[in-house]
Motif scaffolding. Structure first.
Motif, short mmCIF file in Angstrom:
data_model
loop_
_atom_site.label_atom_id
_atom_site.label_comp_id
_atom_site.label_asym_id
_atom_site.label_seq_id
_atom_site.Cartn_x
_atom_site.Cartn_y
_atom_site.Cartn_z
N PRO A 17 0.80 -1.23 0.00
CA PRO A 17 0.00 0.00 0.00
C PRO A 17 0.83 1.28 0.00
CG PRO A 17 -0.94 -1.59 1.51
CD PRO A 17 0.37 -2.16 1.05
N ASP A 18 1.90 1.34 0.76
CA ASP A 18 2.69 2.58 0.80
C ASP A 18 3.40 2.83 -0.53
OD1 ASP A 18 4.27 0.30 1.40
OD2 ASP A 18 5.80 1.52 2.36
N VAL A 19 3.82 1.77 -1.21
CA VAL A 19 4.45 1.94 -2.53
C VAL A 19 3.41 2.42 -3.54
CG1 VAL A 19 5.64 0.74 -4.42
CG2 VAL A 19 6.25 0.24 -2.05
N LEU A 20 2.23 1.80 -3.55
CA LEU A 20 1.18 2.23 -4.46
C LEU A 20 0.75 3.66 -4.21
CD1 LEU A 20 -1.11 -0.94 -4.62
CD2 LEU A 20 0.40 -0.05 -6.38
N THR A 21 0.67 4.04 -2.94
CA THR A 21 0.29 5.41 -2.60
C THR A 21 1.35 6.39 -3.12
OG1 THR A 21 -0.90 4.63 -0.66
CG2 THR A 21 -0.30 6.94 -0.69
N GLY A 22 2.62 6.04 -2.97
CA GLY A 22 3.69 6.89 -3.47
C GLY A 22 3.65 7.02 -4.98
N ALA A 27 2.08 10.25 -9.81
CA ALA A 27 1.28 10.37 -11.03
C ALA A 27 0.25 11.47 -10.94
CB ALA A 27 0.59 9.03 -11.32
N GLY A 28 0.20 12.17 -9.80
CA GLY A 28 -0.74 13.27 -9.64
C GLY A 28 -2.09 12.87 -9.08
N LEU A 29 -2.22 11.63 -8.60
CA LEU A 29 -3.47 11.19 -8.00
C LEU A 29 -3.49 11.52 -6.52
CD1 LEU A 29 -3.73 7.67 -9.67
CD2 LEU A 29 -4.91 9.76 -10.35
N ASP A 30 -4.68 11.53 -5.95
CA ASP A 30 -4.85 11.81 -4.54
C ASP A 30 -4.44 10.59 -3.71
OD1 ASP A 30 -5.71 12.71 -2.02
OD2 ASP A 30 -7.75 12.00 -2.39
N PRO A 31 -3.34 10.66 -2.97
CA PRO A 31 -2.88 9.51 -2.19
C PRO A 31 -3.93 8.98 -1.21
CG PRO A 31 -1.19 11.19 -2.24
CD PRO A 31 -2.44 11.79 -2.84
N ALA A 32 -4.70 9.88 -0.60
CA ALA A 32 -5.71 9.44 0.36
C ALA A 32 -6.78 8.60 -0.33
CB ALA A 32 -6.34 10.64 1.05
N GLY A 33 -7.19 8.99 -1.52
CA GLY A 33 -8.17 8.23 -2.27
C GLY A 33 -7.64 6.87 -2.67
N VAL A 34 -6.36 6.83 -3.05
CA VAL A 34 -5.75 5.57 -3.45
C VAL A 34 -5.64 4.63 -2.25
CG1 VAL A 34 -3.61 4.53 -4.32
CG2 VAL A 34 -4.53 6.59 -5.40
#
Length: 99
Positions: A17-22, A27-34
């Motif tokens: 999860p932490d790698v995907l969030t990073g 990529a400009g996506l909202d980390p909280a949403g991811v």
């Protein structure tokens, strides 16, 4: 840094999860949403619809490429082969809009 480099160059676990969030933040996506996405069902209907469409097109593995709504390439293909498929799809699309 791109995902493949993080995985092959740095040994990052792309399912963590932490790698995907990073990666999402990069990529400009909202980390909280991811972070909340894997546990939620917000995209479940869209994923099911994509799977059904893929099944209808005969997709049974990855990579598969769909041009103009028809599966025309599957498996690892060269850049030249993919370019040829794309050129054909563009020409077919242009022909449809000219009539």
């Amino acid at each position: 840094m791109p995902a493949p480099r993080r995985h092959t160059g740095e040994g990052a676990h792309l399912g963590a999860p932490d790698v995907l969030t990073g990666l999402a933040a990069d990529a400009g996506l909202d980390p909280a949403g991811v972070r909340t996405m894997p546990a939620g069902t917000a995209f479940a209907d869209a994923v099911r619809a994509d799977l059904l469409r893929a099944r209808h097109l005969g997709v049974s593995g990855v990579p598969s490429f769909v041009f103009n709504g028809a599966r025309t390439a599957f498996g690892a293909e060269s850049v030249a082969a993919l370019t040829a498929h794309l050129d054909q799809a563009l020409a077919a699309g242009a022909a449809r809009t000219d009539t």
